[in-house]
Design an enzyme around this catalytic site. Structure first.
Site, PDB file in Angstrom:
ATOM      1  N   TYR A 134      -3.205  -6.548  16.914  1.00 19.46           N
ATOM      2  CA  TYR A 134      -3.158  -5.430  15.534  1.00 19.46           C
ATOM      3  C   TYR A 134      -4.534  -4.782  15.896  1.00 19.46           C
ATOM      4  O   TYR A 134      -4.355  -3.721  15.376  1.00 19.46           O
ATOM      5  CB  TYR A 134      -3.209  -6.775  14.584  1.00 19.46           C
ATOM      6  N   ILE A 190       0.855  -1.155   0.073  1.00 19.83           N
ATOM      7  CA  ILE A 190      -0.139   0.031  -0.072  1.00 19.83           C
ATOM      8  C   ILE A 190       0.859   1.131   0.129  1.00 19.83           C
ATOM      9  O   ILE A 190       0.673   2.212  -0.682  1.00 19.83           O
ATOM     10  CB  ILE A 190      -0.866  -0.014   1.150  1.00 19.83           C
TER      11      ILE A 190
HETATM   12  P1  NAP Z   1       3.253  -4.780   3.541  1.00 20.03           P
HETATM   13  O1  NAP Z   1       3.162  -5.041   2.138  1.00 20.03           O
HETATM   14  O2  NAP Z   1       3.858  -5.829   4.534  1.00 20.03           O
HETATM   15  O3  NAP Z   1       4.255  -3.475   3.656  1.00 20.03           O
HETATM   16  C1  NAP Z   1       4.816  -3.221   4.844  1.00 20.03           C
HETATM   17  C2  NAP Z   1       5.706  -1.838   4.711  1.00 20.03           C
HETATM   18  O4  NAP Z   1       6.286  -1.420   5.761  1.00 20.03           O
HETATM   19  C3  NAP Z   1       7.002  -2.261   4.047  1.00 20.03           C
HETATM   20  O5  NAP Z   1       7.664  -1.237   3.342  1.00 20.03           O
HETATM   21  C4  NAP Z   1       7.986  -2.433   5.051  1.00 20.03           C
HETATM   22  O6  NAP Z   1       9.281  -2.269   4.791  1.00 20.03           O
HETATM   23  C5  NAP Z   1       7.637  -1.517   6.073  1.00 20.03           C
HETATM   24  N1  NAP Z   1       7.942  -1.864   7.508  1.00 20.03           N
HETATM   25  C6  NAP Z   1       7.595  -2.827   8.022  1.00 20.03           C
HETATM   26  N2  NAP Z   1       8.005  -2.939   9.296  1.00 20.03           N
HETATM   27  C7  NAP Z   1       8.750  -1.948   9.574  1.00 20.03           C
HETATM   28  C8  NAP Z   1       9.779  -1.433  10.335  1.00 20.03           C
HETATM   29  N3  NAP Z   1       9.966  -1.992  11.625  1.00 20.03           N
HETATM   30  N4  NAP Z   1      10.439  -0.287  10.150  1.00 20.03           N
HETATM   31  C9  NAP Z   1      10.190   0.493   8.808  1.00 20.03           C
HETATM   32  N5  NAP Z   1       9.306  -0.025   7.756  1.00 20.03           N
HETATM   33  C10 NAP Z   1       8.700  -0.934   8.105  1.00 20.03           C
HETATM   34  O7  NAP Z   1       2.031  -4.350   3.934  1.00 20.03           O
HETATM   35  P2  NAP Z   1       0.995  -3.388   3.540  1.00 20.03           P
HETATM   36  O8  NAP Z   1      -0.147  -4.368   3.597  1.00 20.03           O
HETATM   37  O9  NAP Z   1       1.175  -2.619   2.637  1.00 20.03           O
HETATM   38  O10 NAP Z   1       0.362  -2.587   4.810  1.00 20.03           O
HETATM   39  C11 NAP Z   1       0.725  -1.272   4.831  1.00 20.03           C
HETATM   40  C12 NAP Z   1      -0.239  -0.544   6.076  1.00 20.03           C
HETATM   41  O11 NAP Z   1      -1.733  -0.887   5.556  1.00 20.03           O
HETATM   42  C13 NAP Z   1       0.187  -1.268   7.336  1.00 20.03           C
HETATM   43  O12 NAP Z   1      -0.110  -0.169   8.318  1.00 20.03           O
HETATM   44  C14 NAP Z   1      -1.141  -2.269   7.500  1.00 20.03           C
HETATM   45  O13 NAP Z   1      -1.200  -2.600   8.807  1.00 20.03           O
HETATM   46  C15 NAP Z   1      -2.113  -1.409   6.840  1.00 20.03           C
HETATM   47  N6  NAP Z   1      -3.102  -2.326   6.342  1.00 20.03           N
HETATM   48  C16 NAP Z   1      -3.036  -3.302   5.656  1.00 20.03           C
HETATM   49  C17 NAP Z   1      -4.112  -4.135   5.169  1.00 20.03           C
HETATM   50  C18 NAP Z   1      -3.709  -5.404   4.126  1.00 20.03           C
HETATM   51  O14 NAP Z   1      -4.950  -5.988   3.894  1.00 20.03           O
HETATM   52  N7  NAP Z   1      -2.902  -5.411   3.313  1.00 20.03           N
HETATM   53  C19 NAP Z   1      -5.404  -4.150   5.791  1.00 20.03           C
HETATM   54  C20 NAP Z   1      -5.586  -2.860   6.428  1.00 20.03           C
HETATM   55  C21 NAP Z   1      -4.526  -2.056   7.077  1.00 20.03           C
HETATM   56  P3  NAP Z   1      10.607  -3.368   5.189  1.00 20.03           P
HETATM   57  O15 NAP Z   1       9.871  -4.574   5.382  1.00 20.03           O
HETATM   58  O16 NAP Z   1      11.524  -3.297   4.364  1.00 20.03           O
HETATM   59  O17 NAP Z   1      10.687  -2.672   6.533  1.00 20.03           O
END
Ligand code: NAP
Length: 254
Positions: free
Chosen positions: A159, A22
């Protein structure tokens, strides 16, 4: 022209977790709208950088592990030192760890709260001084529908609690700084296809429930969140603050 209100020319946006999923889609959207974008994560992602370059986005990567206490402050400081200003902060980085509450460890609870809540507040706090100096700014926090409903079948009390905290942080901060021309909003996505949700999408014990509970009958794509992010970060949303915008294919209607 209404489209001009979506332009971000001359602005600098910091997107945490902008290297994948995202966050990457949001970084691309803000960049295409004319912002210089700083993407942050623990690990550099060359494929993401290639995608941003192809889209003509002016971007930089800054490495940051937001689980570390000083990381959010250092990240904002480094952004200012490299880009000279900070107009838009997108607190997108987040982690999800499932587990039954009876066996949930303090360490995992703390890890989730540190990245999903503490780092979000720290980044907001650090962004206030430059935004005040500049006469305003925009903060967008990525919460979740899990901060509104307890989605099933997976158990994820930490979460869900962390995302409810993000929503309330958004409203509280929005109220506090509204008169200073700083807007603070959140997006609460439903299931979006990314690395974070991959385990659930591939899990035959979970995915049929996810799909049947989503009126649109499918997961969303990161780009389906990015348009709303651009709206909330732009002057098109100049009277929107303290809002938690749900993007979930209808999940929370039921
Ligand atoms: P994702 O694909 O797992 O990407 C997560 C991103 O956050 C990556 O760029 C990762 O980079 C970074 N990250 C993780 N831990 C970190 C840390 N300790 N320090 C710095 N960067 C960190 O997740 P996503 O699904 O895109 O989620 C993005 C946001 O949307 C999150 O807040 C998630 O809770 C929220 N969300 C997602 C969903 C869904 O279904 N996907 C639904 C509701 C909400 P690195 O690993 O390189 O650090």
């Amino acid at each position: 022209m209404i489209f001009d209100r979506f332009r971000l020319n001359g602005q600098v946006a910091l997107v945490t977790g902008g290297t994948r999923g995202i966050g990457l889609a949001i970084a691309e959207a803000l960049g295409e709208a004319g912002a210089k974008v700083v993407i942050a994560g623990r690990t550099r992602n060359e494929a993401a950088e290639e995608r941003l370059s192809k889209a003509g986005v002016d971007f930089e990567f800054i490495a940051a592990d937001l689980a570390k206490e000083r990381a959010a402050d250092e990240l904002v400081a480094e952004t200012l030192s490299r880009a000279g200003r900070l107009d838009i902060l997108v607190n997108n980085a987040g982690i999800a760890i499932h587990g039954d509450s009876g066996e949930f460890s303090d360490a995992i609870w703390r890890e989730i709260m540190t990245v999903n809540v503490d780092a979000v507040f720290r980044a907001c706090r650090a962004a206030l001084a430059p935004m005040r100096r500049q006469g305003g700014g925009v903060i967008l926090n990525i919460g979740s529908m899990s901060g509104i409903v307890s989605n099933i079948p997976q158990n994820q009390v930490a979460y869900n609690t962390s995302k409810a905290a993000v929503h309330m942080m958004t409203k509280s901060l929005a109220s506090e700084v509204a008169a200073e021309n700083i807007r603070v909003n959140a997006i609460a996505p439903g299931y979006i296809e990314t690395d974070l949700s991959r385990g659930g999408i591939d899990n035959p014990d979970w995915f049929p429930t996810w799909r049947s509970m989503t009126p649109m009958g499918r997961v969303g794509q990161p780009e389906e969140v990015a348009g709303a992010a651009l709206f909330l970060c732009s002057a098109a949303a100049s009277y929107v603050t303290g809002e938690v915008l749900v993007i979930d294919g209808g999940y929370t209607t039921r």
